[in-house]
Design a protein around this motif. Structure first.
Motif, PDB file in Angstrom:
ATOM      1  N   ARG A  34      30.935  42.761  32.179  1.00 17.72           N
ATOM      2  CA  ARG A  34      31.252  42.405  33.559  1.00 17.72           C
ATOM      3  C   ARG A  34      32.752  42.517  33.836  1.00 17.72           C
ATOM      4  NH1 ARG A  34      27.284  38.733  31.489  1.00 17.72           N
ATOM      5  NH2 ARG A  34      25.426  38.597  32.790  1.00 17.72           N
ATOM      6  N   THR A  93      27.535  43.419  37.825  1.00 23.29           N
ATOM      7  CA  THR A  93      28.730  43.434  36.955  1.00 23.29           C
ATOM      8  C   THR A  93      30.029  43.149  37.710  1.00 23.29           C
ATOM      9  OG1 THR A  93      29.386  45.794  37.029  1.00 23.29           O
ATOM     10  CG2 THR A  93      27.620  45.183  35.482  1.00 23.29           C
ATOM     11  N   THR A  95      32.339  41.103  41.103  1.00 24.85           N
ATOM     12  CA  THR A  95      32.684  39.730  41.467  1.00 24.85           C
ATOM     13  C   THR A  95      32.673  39.588  42.988  1.00 24.85           C
ATOM     14  OG1 THR A  95      35.078  39.869  41.834  1.00 24.85           O
ATOM     15  CG2 THR A  95      34.322  39.805  39.533  1.00 24.85           C
ATOM     16  N   ASP A 117      30.437  34.290  43.662  1.00 30.20           N
ATOM     17  CA  ASP A 117      30.093  35.041  42.456  1.00 30.20           C
ATOM     18  C   ASP A 117      28.622  34.857  42.126  1.00 30.20           C
ATOM     19  OD1 ASP A 117      32.689  36.019  41.891  1.00 30.20           O
ATOM     20  OD2 ASP A 117      33.253  34.107  40.981  1.00 30.20           O
ATOM     21  N   HIS A 121      28.392  36.047  36.763  1.00 22.72           N
ATOM     22  CA  HIS A 121      29.451  36.984  37.119  1.00 22.72           C
ATOM     23  C   HIS A 121      30.716  36.247  37.554  1.00 22.72           C
ATOM     24  CE1 HIS A 121      25.902  39.544  37.275  1.00 22.72           C
ATOM     25  NE2 HIS A 121      26.665  40.612  37.399  1.00 22.72           N
ATOM     26  N   CYS A 129      21.571  38.033  33.115  1.00 21.24           N
ATOM     27  CA  CYS A 129      21.341  38.506  34.476  1.00 21.24           C
ATOM     28  C   CYS A 129      19.837  38.702  34.661  1.00 21.24           C
ATOM     29  CB  CYS A 129      22.082  39.828  34.699  1.00 21.24           C
ATOM     30  SG  CYS A 129      21.792  40.548  36.316  1.00 21.24           S
TER      31      CYS A 129
END
Length: 307
Positions: A34, A93, A95, A117, A121, A129
């Protein structure tokens, strides 16, 4: 017997290899590398059309989700007198600062903006995720928190990009109290996207995506193959504006085209020739702004007419 024994060993070895490859694929998807918060802010503010813009946060705060998970968010105020608000969900991945380009446009329309976010993340605690399974419920927490902060009388909409679009679409199954959703380059069936990426990135048959989904259920407790945001649209009555780049090689434009057909309520579909994944706004920002303006105006008109 010796030949049978050898064959058995070969079969076992192949099965183990299949499991390991599938485990590697699903782990790659569930625990991706990320971007950092500062890194993405620098990337976004370095873009030509955003240079000189700072997007100062009126408030930086946290929201506790349904399971106690803490989400980091920012409130970017456009007009303290405005009752128009939008919550923007970013992509896989990335922000919350990936939402700046949409804040830029929504501010022109008089919207106060909330960026946050996604689970796992940005500034949030790292975790697996789940492509919308938990993340869609996080968005519900963001919606409720927004009403508690700014009052039930506000006009609240959603915007999502890529995975942010997918999780926002999945949230529709819970009938959230929002006026609209702009779904930019989202997926309707995640498994189809994964099959394409397995072939393109790893040069493996798409079948491995199904094996990875099966292994994901064993290792991480959920199936990638069952993440289908389009299912939320079959009974949806919240207006949706689908936007997708026609040259999107990550999530095919056909995903939004099918969701537009499936959606029960009002929806629009706008495709951008030559635009790659999440690049529609940068390919033709003026057209993107016009689409938002006309869509929001229509929803506002319908909303006021229904009172």
């Amino acid at each position: 017997m010796g030949g049978l024994h050898t064959l058995l060993i070969i079969v076992i070895v192949l099965l183990v290899l299949l499991f390991l490859v599938s485990a590697g694929l699903c782990t790659y998807a569930v625990f991706p590398k990320r971007f950092g918060l500062d890194e993405t802010r620098k990337i976004e503010l370095g873009k030509a059309y955003l240079k000189g813009t700072e997007f100062p946060a009126k408030e930086v705060y946290t929201v506790s989700s349904y399971d106690g998970y803490v989400l980091h968010a920012e409130y970017i105020e456009t007009d303290p007198q405005s009752k128009k608000f939008v919550i923007i969900s970013h992509g896989y991945t990335y922000t919350r600062y990936g939402s700046y380009k949409y804040v830029y446009l929504f501010q022109k329309l008089g919207f106060n903006c909330i960026i946050y976010d996604d689970r796992g993340h940005g500034e949030n605690k790292r975790c697996r995720c789940m492509f919308g399974i938990r993340e869609s419920k996080d968005l519900l927490a963001m919606i409720e928190d927004t009403y508690q902060r700014f009052g039930r009388e506000i006009f609240l909409g959603l915007h999502g990009e890529s995975m942010g679009s997918g999780l926002s679409l999945m949230a529709l199954q819970y009938k959230p109290d929002v006026k609209f959703l702009v779904a930019d380059c989202g997926y309707g069936r995640l498994q189809e996207v994964l099959c394409g990426k397995v072939r393109e990135v790893f040069h493996l048959p798409g079948t491995f995506a199904y094996l990875a989904s099966f292994v994901c259920r064993i290792l991480y407790g959920f199936s990638l193959a069952k993440i289908n945001p389009e299912e939320s649209l079959k009974e949806n009555e919240i207006p949706v504006c689908f936007i997708h780049g026609e040259a999107d090689s990550f999530i095919p434009c056909s995903q939004s085209e099918r969701m537009h057909r499936i959606n029960k309520g009002y929806s629009e579909l706008h495709t951008f020739p030559g635009a790659e994944h999440a690049q529609s706004v940068e390919t033709d920002m003026e057209r993107y702004e016009d689409i938002l303006r006309l869509f929001v105006a229509k929803v506002l008109q319908e909303s006021e007419g229904g009172k």
